[in-house]
Design an enzyme around this catalytic site. Structure first.
Site, PDB file in Angstrom:
ATOM      1  N   SER A  45     -33.639  14.226  39.445  1.00 15.47           N
ATOM      2  CA  SER A  45     -33.743  13.950  38.019  1.00 15.47           C
ATOM      3  C   SER A  45     -34.757  12.841  37.769  1.00 15.47           C
ATOM      4  O   SER A  45     -34.706  11.793  38.396  1.00 15.47           O
ATOM      5  CB  SER A  45     -32.364  13.534  37.492  1.00 15.47           C
ATOM      6  OG  SER A  45     -32.484  13.241  36.145  1.00 15.47           O
ATOM      7  N   GLY A  46     -35.678  13.081  36.895  1.00 13.58           N
ATOM      8  CA  GLY A  46     -36.691  12.088  36.544  1.00 13.58           C
ATOM      9  C   GLY A  46     -37.922  12.174  37.419  1.00 13.58           C
ATOM     10  O   GLY A  46     -38.846  11.382  37.267  1.00 13.58           O
ATOM     11  N   THR A  85     -39.861  18.769  34.466  1.00 12.99           N
ATOM     12  CA  THR A  85     -40.102  19.340  33.128  1.00 12.99           C
ATOM     13  C   THR A  85     -41.556  19.131  32.722  1.00 12.99           C
ATOM     14  O   THR A  85     -42.200  20.050  32.207  1.00 12.99           O
ATOM     15  CB  THR A  85     -39.150  18.697  32.112  1.00 12.99           C
ATOM     16  OG1 THR A  85     -37.830  18.886  32.589  1.00 12.99           O
ATOM     17  CG2 THR A  85     -39.295  19.319  30.757  1.00 12.99           C
ATOM     18  N   ASN A  91     -33.450   9.260  33.631  1.00  7.00           N
ATOM     19  CA  ASN A  91     -34.575   9.899  32.928  1.00  7.00           C
ATOM     20  C   ASN A  91     -34.311   9.852  31.432  1.00  7.00           C
ATOM     21  O   ASN A  91     -33.247  10.252  30.974  1.00  7.00           O
ATOM     22  CB  ASN A  91     -34.672  11.360  33.411  1.00  7.00           C
ATOM     23  CG  ASN A  91     -35.862  12.077  32.828  1.00  7.00           C
ATOM     24  OD1 ASN A  91     -36.580  11.516  31.986  1.00  7.00           O
ATOM     25  ND2 ASN A  91     -36.067  13.301  33.252  1.00  7.00           N
ATOM     26  N   SER A 142     -33.974  13.708  30.159  1.00  4.95           N
ATOM     27  CA  SER A 142     -33.453  14.512  31.258  1.00  4.95           C
ATOM     28  C   SER A 142     -32.990  15.876  30.757  1.00  4.95           C
ATOM     29  O   SER A 142     -32.300  15.978  29.745  1.00  4.95           O
ATOM     30  CB  SER A 142     -32.283  13.758  31.893  1.00  4.95           C
ATOM     31  OG  SER A 142     -31.825  14.501  32.990  1.00  4.95           O
ATOM     32  N   SER A 143     -33.411  16.899  31.493  1.00  2.00           N
ATOM     33  CA  SER A 143     -32.991  18.246  31.105  1.00  2.00           C
ATOM     34  C   SER A 143     -31.539  18.397  31.494  1.00  2.00           C
ATOM     35  O   SER A 143     -31.192  18.258  32.671  1.00  2.00           O
ATOM     36  CB  SER A 143     -33.824  19.293  31.845  1.00  2.00           C
ATOM     37  OG  SER A 143     -35.180  18.964  31.782  1.00  2.00           O
ATOM     38  N   GLY A 177     -32.548  18.425  38.397  1.00  2.00           N
ATOM     39  CA  GLY A 177     -32.774  17.950  39.766  1.00  2.00           C
ATOM     40  C   GLY A 177     -31.479  17.495  40.417  1.00  2.00           C
ATOM     41  O   GLY A 177     -30.430  17.391  39.776  1.00  2.00           O
ATOM     42  N   GLU A 197     -28.634  15.405  41.691  1.00  2.80           N
ATOM     43  CA  GLU A 197     -28.087  14.224  41.029  1.00  2.80           C
ATOM     44  C   GLU A 197     -27.033  13.543  41.888  1.00  2.80           C
ATOM     45  O   GLU A 197     -26.114  14.191  42.384  1.00  2.80           O
ATOM     46  CB  GLU A 197     -27.473  14.614  39.673  1.00  2.80           C
ATOM     47  CG  GLU A 197     -28.540  14.924  38.653  1.00  2.80           C
ATOM     48  CD  GLU A 197     -27.979  15.249  37.276  1.00  2.80           C
ATOM     49  OE1 GLU A 197     -26.758  15.416  37.152  1.00  2.80           O
ATOM     50  OE2 GLU A 197     -28.794  15.350  36.336  1.00  2.80           O
TER      51      GLU A 197
HETATM   52  N1  LIG Z   1     -47.349  13.837  35.249  1.00  2.00           N
HETATM   53  C1  LIG Z   1     -46.770  12.858  34.548  1.00  2.00           C
HETATM   54  N2  LIG Z   1     -47.549  12.002  33.868  1.00  2.00           N
HETATM   55  C2  LIG Z   1     -47.006  11.038  33.142  1.00  2.00           C
HETATM   56  N3  LIG Z   1     -45.705  10.852  33.032  1.00  2.00           N
HETATM   57  C3  LIG Z   1     -44.862  11.665  33.690  1.00  2.00           C
HETATM   58  C4  LIG Z   1     -45.380  12.741  34.463  1.00  2.00           C
HETATM   59  N4  LIG Z   1     -44.339  13.415  34.974  1.00  2.00           N
HETATM   60  C5  LIG Z   1     -43.227  12.774  34.525  1.00  2.00           C
HETATM   61  N5  LIG Z   1     -43.542  11.750  33.744  1.00  2.00           N
HETATM   62  C6  LIG Z   1     -42.632  10.823  33.080  1.00  2.00           C
HETATM   63  O1  LIG Z   1     -41.411  10.945  33.720  1.00  2.00           O
HETATM   64  C7  LIG Z   1     -40.395  11.295  32.815  1.00  2.00           C
HETATM   65  C8  LIG Z   1     -39.440  12.232  33.475  1.00  2.00           C
HETATM   66  O2  LIG Z   1     -40.019  13.437  33.754  1.00  2.00           O
HETATM   67  P1  LIG Z   1     -39.255  14.793  33.576  1.00  2.00           P
HETATM   68  O3  LIG Z   1     -38.456  14.803  32.377  1.00  2.00           O
HETATM   69  O4  LIG Z   1     -40.214  15.822  33.792  1.00  2.00           O
HETATM   70  O5  LIG Z   1     -38.294  14.733  34.804  1.00  2.00           O
HETATM   71  P2  LIG Z   1     -37.409  15.890  35.326  1.00  2.00           P
HETATM   72  O6  LIG Z   1     -37.760  16.076  36.747  1.00  2.00           O
HETATM   73  O7  LIG Z   1     -37.509  17.035  34.477  1.00  2.00           O
HETATM   74  O8  LIG Z   1     -35.962  15.275  35.263  1.00  2.00           O
HETATM   75  P3  LIG Z   1     -34.634  16.008  34.914  1.00  2.00           P
HETATM   76  O9  LIG Z   1     -34.207  16.651  36.153  1.00  2.00           O
HETATM   77  O10 LIG Z   1     -33.761  14.885  34.572  1.00  2.00           O
HETATM   78  O11 LIG Z   1     -34.906  16.877  33.814  1.00  2.00           O
HETATM   79  C9  LIG Z   1     -41.097  11.925  31.645  1.00  2.00           C
HETATM   80  O12 LIG Z   1     -40.370  11.694  30.495  1.00  2.00           O
HETATM   81  C10 LIG Z   1     -42.437  11.194  31.634  1.00  2.00           C
HETATM   82  O13 LIG Z   1     -42.297   9.970  30.933  1.00  2.00           O
HETATM   83 MG   LIG Z   2     -36.367  17.967  33.246  1.00  2.00          MG
END
Ligand SMILES: Nc1ncnc2c1ncn2[C@@H]1O[C@H](COP(=O)(O)OP(=O)(O)OP(=O)(O)O)[C@@H](O)[C@H]1O
Ligand SMILES: [Mg+2]
Length: 1107
Positions: A110-111, A115, A160, A163-164, A390, A392
């Site tokens: 997660s994070g 996404t 996050n 977070s999804s 992701g 957790e």
């Molecule tokens: N390529 C990137 N460039 C800039 N910021 C990023 C990038 N990837 C992720 N982030 C930052 O990290 C944060 C978390 O990313 P994201 O929501 O994609 O995580 P996730 O893997 O989907 O987590 P979850 O499993 O909780 O959904 C985003 O809100 C953004 O601020």
């Molecule tokens: Mg996500």
């Protein structure tokens, strides 16, 4: 263009090593060091072969610009520095060009940035695929589905801020050209418990905060909401505001996105009403109320909130109130209603809120699918993008984390399946020399969770369905019994008692050693959450609302459709949908993005090595690198390899008739690729180095360009030729028309000129003729005038003489009269009176007559015999006298005229007269002869020495000598002959020599025949039996026919005193030898002047064509 010609490589300007496969030496430390090094230089992407490692930068990097998209577009994977766009491009191109369905698997905790990565992939594909109004709309809808789903399905968590809280798998569908057609979204297990309770420091789903912050006053009023978060029990209060997140702005974005995706305004309103109702449900509170029978009952503390909810949903308040107070259980057609105590009432309330929200979320996904689904039924190519929650590990992990982590186990499993295991197995299968790489296979953990007989999920289901008292503790007990021996299962109470003394493991927990680490789960709530029960009273109450959306969300509330069957448990549902997902993924070509979270503080520039190291380990990245390093970068079945590169070798292009493997061998040998660069498997070729592959690709690209040029050349040639032929044809047509036009013009001009010349010539000819005629007429008139003058002169002389004579006579008479008068008067003086009257009368008459004569004498007309004028008579009584006098005068005048003639001239006139009697008004030729004087001897033979012999033969006077045309009796052709006429005979002689041909006495001539026309043909008929007639009658032609015949006629008359017969007819008979031949005159074209053309037709007919 230029850009693609510059040869670039992954190795250009490389920070650290772009592809970990190239790391030297390869250790975990060097691997981490490399990631850190790159991360510090803002290089967040690193490859392991074709797998992309993405380290979350937690800040905006300028590497997602449209220029970057262009840079990566249509470039080989290893050509440029590592980027998520390279992976997206590779996937899109092999989907489009090689017709392989793709899936993009994004994993990480997660994070870690999954996404974000999924959105980057989607936006890249949207940027590079086809364009056009329709396509753009599809793209826009696909992209805009993200904000909507994120608002309802994402929340701020400790790890996050976005977070999804649901799993998402999206299939993007393309047509054969690679243009997007639509998509299908599948969602997995929304973390609905969050609706009613959030861990400390976390928030509820974004939409609640967005609605309260961004909704207009009017909207909030309609939804009966307050703007303050703290008014609502369901909103986590301690972290209601998230740094850097503008909920109000996001609300507008979401509303806009909903509109783009295709939500109607009233649909949006319905959705927000449900959201508001959920929020307000949390504010319903219960207080205990004891009943006499000792049962605890609950009562709603403040019914205002309930009322408003009912108003929002169009619900009868009493129905909902009752549903919160009672629970009806139906068993075997028996209905039992029990009251709910306060705890149960709260449980019911929360269950309703969770269910309502969860179902709303599922409805949203379906609604979006309806909008974005492909409109055509054609075969589609599919690119799946998986963004699932992701791995957790929380302080307090419950059923949700268990499920989420199970899903991650499955994904790891598929990763292992497809990359590590399958690859290694393939080398062995293909007979490639290979040293096995050890890796951890998490199948054992999956087994522990999903095994149908003794898996944790199966145990949980069993427990949920078991009659009797079921609690989370009984479930744990069961686990302790069944799973105790499992090496990955840990529990304080398990039979193996391995963990009896592990104080880190509380009694109500069990621990699983996931591939990503150990996770301790609190069993509390497992049974409940798995059951996912909503009291039937509540679902029925919901179905009975007037709210169309809520009604649709609770179909099972319809009493008509009520079933006593238990719905499948949450665990088994999830297991089934994960199994489907895995099956789906296995059919597609996988592309991996492995997201790594660099720190727990969500801050940029911080790279916590321990944290990353942990992720690198559990993601199995090192094993991944090792397998890649030991193996070959690329493998491909011989057939497809040959198909793809056969154009690079003259022997294999265009057709290779032998086996594909031989073909590839020939190909690679000819291309002089070093043998260590590839190995021949049983069915595939293995290429060790990516660069070799790129070389091949480059060669292919160049060759394709050549081929394209060839095709282009041939096409252009064809096109030009077709165009040329068309132009040629057109040109011929045009020139034909033009020539025709000019020739026609020229012809018309010539025609008009010819006509003009013709008319001039005709005019000239006519004028010439006119001149001649005029001259002729003038001559005639001159002759007449001269004659007239002559006659006038003669007449005047005569008149003068007569006048003189008359004067003399008159004088004599007057004298005589006077004398007589005197004498008479003397003599008859005595009688005078008596006779005076008669005498005066007589005298007067005499005077008048005298005067008449004198007047007439003065007015006498000319002496020309042709003159017809005669003075008018003055007195009526002299009428007869006047007429008689005119006659007498004319006779006298004629006599006078005749008297002038000499004997010779008289003879000529006699002849002319004779001719007139013979031919006038009978033969047309006559008119011409009138003005011709009859000369008779035209040849003057006697003077011509040529005719001496002829002169000798003729003793008599020559009456007529002329050249005539003698017509040959046999063929009708003419020959010139001298025609000689004397008083007793006529002679026909040769014109040149003068030799006599025929000598015929005129007495032998019986008659002559001529036509009525203007021709000069005449026949001389001879007496039958005469010597001259031996050969038959003569046919001559002569212009002087009238003269000749007249002379002949007169000569014969003088000689014999007999008139011969002159027959004037257009058809007459002649005697030729023994034959009687008919001479027939026909009208025909003029051939040789006025001469008739004779033609002997047969024995009986000689045709004479006359003009
Ligand atoms: N390529 C990137 N460039 C800039 N910021 C990023 C990038 N990837 C992720 N982030 C930052 O990290 C944060 C978390 O990313 P994201 O929501 O994609 O995580 P996730 O893997 O989907 O987590 P979850 O499993 O909780 O959904 C985003 O809100 C953004 O601020
Ligand atoms: Mg996500």
């Amino acid at each position: 263009m230029m850009k693609s010609e510059v040869k670039t490589s992954l190795l250009d300007n490389m920070i650290g090593v772009g592809d970990s496969v190239l790391l030297e030496p390869l250790t975990e430390d060097s691997f981490l060091e490399n990631l850190k090094n790159r991360f510090d230089h803002s290089e967040i992407y690193t490859y392991i072969g074709s797998v992309v490692i993405s380290v979350n930068p937690y800040r905006h990097l300028p590497v997602y610009t449209p220029e970057k998209v262009e840079e990566y577009r249509n470039r080989n994977f290893y050509e440029l520095g590592p980027h998520i766009y390279a992976l997206a491009d590779e996937a899109y191109r092999s989907l489009r060009d090689q017709d392989k369905d793709q899936c993009i698997l994004i994993t990480g905790e997660s994070g870690a940035g999954k996404t974000e990565a999924s959105k980057l992939v989607m936006s890249y594909v949207a940027a590079v695929c086809g364009k056009g109004a329709e396509v753009n709309q599809v793209k826009e809808q696909l992209l805009q589905s993200n904000p909507v789903l994120e608002a309802f399905g994402n929340a701020k968590t400790m790890r996050n801020d976005n977070s999804s809280r649901f799993g998402k798998y999206m299939d993007i569908e393309f047509d054969f050209k690679g243009d997007p057609l639509g998509g299908v979204i599948s969602n997995y297990l929304l973390e609905k418990s969050r609706v009613v309770k959030q861990p400390r420091g976390e928030r509820n789903f974004h939409v609640f905060y967005q609605l309260l912050s961004g909704g207009s006053e009017d909207l909030l009023k309609r939804l009966k909401l307050e703007r303050e978060f703290n008014q609502y029990n369901y909103l986590g209060l301690d972290s209601a505001k998230v740094n850097g997140v503008d909920d109000a702005a996001n609300f507008r974005t979401v509303k806009n996105a909903m509109q783009i995706v295709g939500f109607m305004d009233d649909e949006v309103e319905l959705v927000l009403e449900v959201v508001a109702a959920v929020l307000k449900l949390g504010n319903i509170e219960f207080k205990p109320e004891s009943r006499v029978n000792g049962l605890d009952e609950s009562r709603i503390q403040d019914k205002n909130e309930l009322k408003e909810i009912c108003e929002l949903l169009g619900q009868d308040q009493a129905v909902l109130e009752r549903a919160f107070s009672f629970r009806t259980v139906e068993a075997k057609q028996e209905k039992v209603s029990t009251t709910l105590n306060v705890a149960q009432a709260y449980y019911a309330r929360d269950a309703l809120a969770k269910n309502l929200y969860n179902r709303l979320f599922t409805w949203l996904v379906n609604r979006i699918n309806e909008s974005i689904k492909a409109q055509t039924k054609v075969r589609k190519k599919v690119m799946g993008v998986l963004d699932i929650y992701g791995f957790e590990i929380f302080e307090n992990n419950s059923f949700e984390q268990f499920i989420i982590n199970y899903c991650n186990e499955k994904l790891q499993q598929i990763f292992i399946e497809l990359t590590l295991k399958e690859e290694q197995e393939e080398y062995i299968k293909e007979g490639i020399e290979w040293t096995h790489i050890e890796y951890f296979n998490n199948a054992i953990i999956c087994e522990l969770i999903e095994n149908n007989t003794n898996g944790i999920l199966a145990m949980l289901d069993e427990e949920c369905l078991r009659p009797g008292t079921v609690t989370d503790e009984t479930f744990l007990e069961k686990l302790n019994q069944v799973c105790a021996v499992h090496e990955r299962f840990e529990s304080r109470m398990s039979k193996s008692s391995r963990f009896l003394n592990d104080t880190t493991l509380p009694h109500n927990c069990f621990r699983i050693q996931h591939y990503a680490g150990k996770v301790m789960y609190h069993v509390e709530g497992f049974v409940d959450k798995n059951n996912d029960l909503l009291y039937r009273d509540l679902s029925q109450a919901m179905w009975r609302t007037n709210h169309v959306l809520v009604k649709a969300l609770f179909p099972e509330g319809n009493p008509a459709k009520m079933s006593l069957k238990r719905p499948p448990t949450a665990g088994s549902q999830f297991k089934a949908s994960v199994a489907t997902l895995m099956k789906n993924l296995q059919t597609k070509n996988p592309n991996y993005i492995r997201c790594i979270k660099p720190n727990d503080q969500k801050t940029p520039h911080v790279f916590t090595e321990a944290l990353v190291c942990h992720q690198v380990r559990y993601l199995g990245l090192m094993e991944n690198v090792r397998v890649r390093r030991a193996g070959y970068a690329f493998k491909q079945p011989y057939e497809s390899c040959l198909e793809r590169y056969k154009m690079l070798c003259s022997q294999t292009w265009p057709h290779w008739r032998q086996g594909a493997r031989d073909g590839v061998q020939v190909l690679l040998t000819e291309l002089q690729i070093p043998p260590e660069e590839f190995s021949y498997g049983r069915s595939k070729i293995f290429i060790r180095n990516p660069r070799t592959l790129f070389e091949l690709e480059d060669l292919r690209k160049r060759r394709l360009e050549d081929l394209a040029t060839l095709i282009q050349k041939i096409y252009r040639g064809w096109k030009c030729r077709t165009h040329f032929l068309l132009m040629k044809k057109s040109q011929i047509t045009i020139s034909a028309w033009t020539k025709r036009h000019f020739q026609r013009k020229k012809y018309l001009h010539l025609k008009s000129v010819t006509l003009l010349i013709q008319s001039y010539i005709r005019g000239w000819k006519a004028r010439k003729l006119l001149r001649e005629l005029k001259h002729q007429k003038l001559c005639e008139e001159s002759a007449t005038t001269i004659a007239a003058y002559w006659r006038g002169f003669q007449a005047r002389r005569e008149l003068r003489r007569l006048k003189e004579e008359a004067r003399r006579k008159h004088a004599v008479a007057v004298i005589w009269a006077y004398w007589l008068g005197l004498k008479i008067r003397r003599e008859y003086r005595k009688f005078f009176r008596a006779n005076a009257g008669r005498k005066i009368y007589e005298f007067t008459i005499q005077r008048i007559i005298q005067k008449y004569f004198l007047e007439l004498k003065k007015k006498l007309p000319s002496m020309s015999p042709t003159e017809t004028a005669w003075p008018a008579r003055p007195y009526l009584f002299l009428d007869n006298t006047h007429t008689e006098l005119k006659r007498i005068f004319h006779l006298w005048r004629c006599k006078k005229y005749r008297d002038q003639f000499t004997a010779q001239k008289r003879a000529i006139f006699e002849e002319k007269l004779e001719a007139s009697e013979l031919f006038k008004d009978k033969k047309a030729l006559y008119a011409n002869s009138v003005c011709q004087p009859f000369q008779g001897d035209y040849l003057e033979i006697s003077k011509n020495p040529k005719y001496q012999k002829l002169t000798g033969a003729v003793e008599e006077k020559i009456l007529l000598a002329d050249v005539v045309n003698k017509i040959n009796r046999a063929n009708g052709k003419g020959a010139p002959r001298i025609f000689l006429l004397t008083q007793s005979k006529f002679i026909v002689a040769d014109q040149k020599s003068g030799q006599i041909k025929s000598n015929i006495p005129v007495m032998d001539i019986t008659s002559v025949s001529v036509s009525k026309q203007t021709d000069g043909l005449f026949a001389v008929h001879l007496k039958e039996g005469s010597t001259a007639a031996a050969k038959g009658d003569f046919l001559f032609t002569s212009d002087r026919l009238i003269e000749i015949i007249t002379k002949l006629y007169r000569t014969i008359f003088f000689k014999t005193n007999q008139k011969i017969n002159v027959e004037i007819n257009n058809e007459f008979l002649v005697q030729f030898n023994q034959d009687k031949v008919c001479v027939k005159f026909i009208q025909g074209a003029q051939k040789n002047g006025n001469l008739p053309a004779c033609k002997r037709k047969n024995n009986r007919l000689l045709e004479v064509t006359v003009p």
